[in-house]
Design a protein around this motif. Structure first.
Motif, PDB file in Angstrom:
ATOM      1  N   UNK A 144       0.789  -1.223   0.000  1.00  0.00           N
ATOM      2  CA  UNK A 144       0.000   0.000   0.000  1.00  0.00           C
ATOM      3  C   UNK A 144       0.822   1.275   0.000  1.00  0.00           C
ATOM      4  N   UNK A 145       2.159   1.155   0.060  1.00  0.00           N
ATOM      5  CA  UNK A 145       3.015   2.331   0.045  1.00  0.00           C
ATOM      6  C   UNK A 145       3.208   2.944   1.414  1.00  0.00           C
ATOM      7  N   UNK A 146       4.136   3.881   1.506  1.00  0.00           N
ATOM      8  CA  UNK A 146       4.412   4.553   2.768  1.00  0.00           C
ATOM      9  C   UNK A 146       5.280   3.717   3.688  1.00  0.00           C
ATOM     10  N   UNK A 147       5.481   4.204   4.901  1.00  0.00           N
ATOM     11  CA  UNK A 147       6.318   3.521   5.881  1.00  0.00           C
ATOM     12  C   UNK A 147       5.518   2.541   6.723  1.00  0.00           C
ATOM     13  N   UNK A 148       6.191   1.528   7.203  1.00  0.00           N
ATOM     14  CA  UNK A 148       5.599   0.653   8.196  1.00  0.00           C
ATOM     15  C   UNK A 148       5.600   1.358   9.548  1.00  0.00           C
ATOM     16  N   UNK A 149       4.611   1.117  10.380  1.00  0.00           N
ATOM     17  CA  UNK A 149       4.649   1.667  11.746  1.00  0.00           C
ATOM     18  C   UNK A 149       5.845   1.103  12.503  1.00  0.00           C
ATOM     19  N   UNK A 150       6.472   1.939  13.304  1.00  0.00           N
ATOM     20  CA  UNK A 150       7.588   1.519  14.147  1.00  0.00           C
ATOM     21  C   UNK A 150       7.275   1.904  15.580  1.00  0.00           C
ATOM     22  N   UNK A 151       7.064   0.906  16.419  1.00  0.00           N
ATOM     23  CA  UNK A 151       6.851   1.146  17.838  1.00  0.00           C
ATOM     24  C   UNK A 151       8.188   1.017  18.555  1.00  0.00           C
ATOM     25  N   UNK A 152       8.369   1.763  19.604  1.00  0.00           N
ATOM     26  CA  UNK A 152       9.613   1.749  20.358  1.00  0.00           C
ATOM     27  C   UNK A 152       9.386   1.084  21.707  1.00  0.00           C
ATOM     28  N   UNK A 161      14.763   7.578  28.094  1.00  0.00           N
ATOM     29  CA  UNK A 161      15.291   7.817  26.755  1.00  0.00           C
ATOM     30  C   UNK A 161      14.449   7.088  25.713  1.00  0.00           C
ATOM     31  N   UNK A 162      14.030   5.869  26.039  1.00  0.00           N
ATOM     32  CA  UNK A 162      13.186   5.105  25.115  1.00  0.00           C
ATOM     33  C   UNK A 162      11.847   5.805  24.921  1.00  0.00           C
ATOM     34  N   UNK A 163      11.283   6.339  25.996  1.00  0.00           N
ATOM     35  CA  UNK A 163      10.011   7.055  25.895  1.00  0.00           C
ATOM     36  C   UNK A 163      10.147   8.275  24.990  1.00  0.00           C
ATOM     37  N   UNK A 164      11.236   9.022  25.166  1.00  0.00           N
ATOM     38  CA  UNK A 164      11.442  10.199  24.312  1.00  0.00           C
ATOM     39  C   UNK A 164      11.661   9.787  22.861  1.00  0.00           C
ATOM     40  N   UNK A 165      12.360   8.671  22.645  1.00  0.00           N
ATOM     41  CA  UNK A 165      12.572   8.186  21.280  1.00  0.00           C
ATOM     42  C   UNK A 165      11.230   7.828  20.633  1.00  0.00           C
ATOM     43  N   UNK A 166      10.350   7.226  21.400  1.00  0.00           N
ATOM     44  CA  UNK A 166       9.032   6.872  20.872  1.00  0.00           C
ATOM     45  C   UNK A 166       8.270   8.119  20.434  1.00  0.00           C
ATOM     46  N   UNK A 167       8.346   9.180  21.241  1.00  0.00           N
ATOM     47  CA  UNK A 167       7.647  10.403  20.883  1.00  0.00           C
ATOM     48  C   UNK A 167       8.239  11.091  19.673  1.00  0.00           C
TER      49      UNK A 167
END
Length: 284
Positions: free
Chosen positions: A173-181, A187-193
């Protein structure tokens, strides 16, 4: 609330068992099937109070998910978590897009993390202290390659670089795949945001720290000019959890719960999955 099921490494890698498990999860109405990852273990590998038996059979999660996808029709495919700093993102972009195309758009619950075992990083030739920066770059590279066209895309980073590179096929379908962190740090929480489509914190956190991290993720999204309301929030749950416990998670903003059977026997695992599905009317 969405509900997904985890396939644990302790279940081993019997192909018939994996297919039966995946099909039963789909029949029960679970949204997604998750697989964990460890590339190598070693004597003395430990995280917190948990000791990793050196012979614990962690199969490749993406190969397993592709195999399961061929035996199912609807269930989404996820990782909890894929150790992103130990994968080259140029290769990974093609692998993930290929699975997504072959599964007709079901590689949609990709969750990435940094890894916690120094010996694993060493075996992969990765400086343990650079995992965070490598992960940030890898996420950027994945999105750049998925969204690029036939003219190519270029990247010049600390760890990865290329000029006018094209990567096909694109995700279904095109576009990016979702990436969950995933992760258990602020630091991981900020990366997710900043970079992710969702946050999946680890299990060994206090309620207060979980709340702090979720707010950090949302605040980081705002600072990055992104919509905090679009972030998904996944949490671990118990296979025997009650409706009241799910309601409590929903009140905290949780949008997905991942559970794992506790029984070692395949038949008992399926019974636990069926009981959970009936309790929350998943197939309805």
């Amino acid at each position: 609330m969405k509900f997904a099921i985890n396939y644990s490494a302790v279940s081993g890698l019997d192909p018939d068992r994996l297919v039966t498990y995946a099909r039963h999860a789909e029949d029960c109405g679970f949204e997604g099937l998750y697989m964990p990852e460890h590339i190598v273990l070693y004597p003395g590998a430990k995280y917190g109070t948990f000791d990793f038996p050196p012979a614990l059979p962690f199969p490749d999660p993406l190969d397993c998910l592709a195999f399961a996808a061929a035996a199912t029709q609807r269930i989404l495919l996820g990782t909890a978590v894929l150790l992103l700093p130990y994968h080259h993102p140029v290769v990974l972009a093609k692998r993930l897009a290929t699975i997504d195309v072959l599964s007709k758009g079901r590689m949609r619950l990709l969750t990435v993390g940094l890894g916690t075992l120094p010996g694993e990083a060493r075996a992969m030739g990765v400086d343990f202290s650079t995992r965070g920066r490598r992960t940030d770059e890898a996420i950027d590279v994945l999105r750049l390659l998925w969204e690029g066209d036939e003219k190519g895309a270029s990247f010049d980073g600390e760890f990865f670089g290329f000029d006018d590179a094209t990567s096909f096929p694109k995700p279904h379908g095109g576009g990016s795949l979702p990436i969950h962190v995933g992760g258990s740090s602020r630091a991981a929480a900020r990366r997710a945001g900043r970079r992710g489509d969702g946050y999946f914190p680890g299990g060994a956190l206090t309620a207060e720290e979980r709340a702090i991290q979720w707010e950090l993720a949302r605040a980081a999204a705002v600072e990055a000019g992104r919509d905090p309301g679009a972030l998904e929030y996944t949490r671990w749950g118990a296979i025997d959890m009650s409706a009241e416990q799910v309601e409590a998670l929903a009140a905290e903003g949780v949008t997905r719960v991942l559970v794992s059977p506790t029984a070692p026997e395949p038949e008992r695992q399926r019974e636990e999955m069926s009981a959970f599905a009936q309790r929350f009317a998943l197939s309805g």
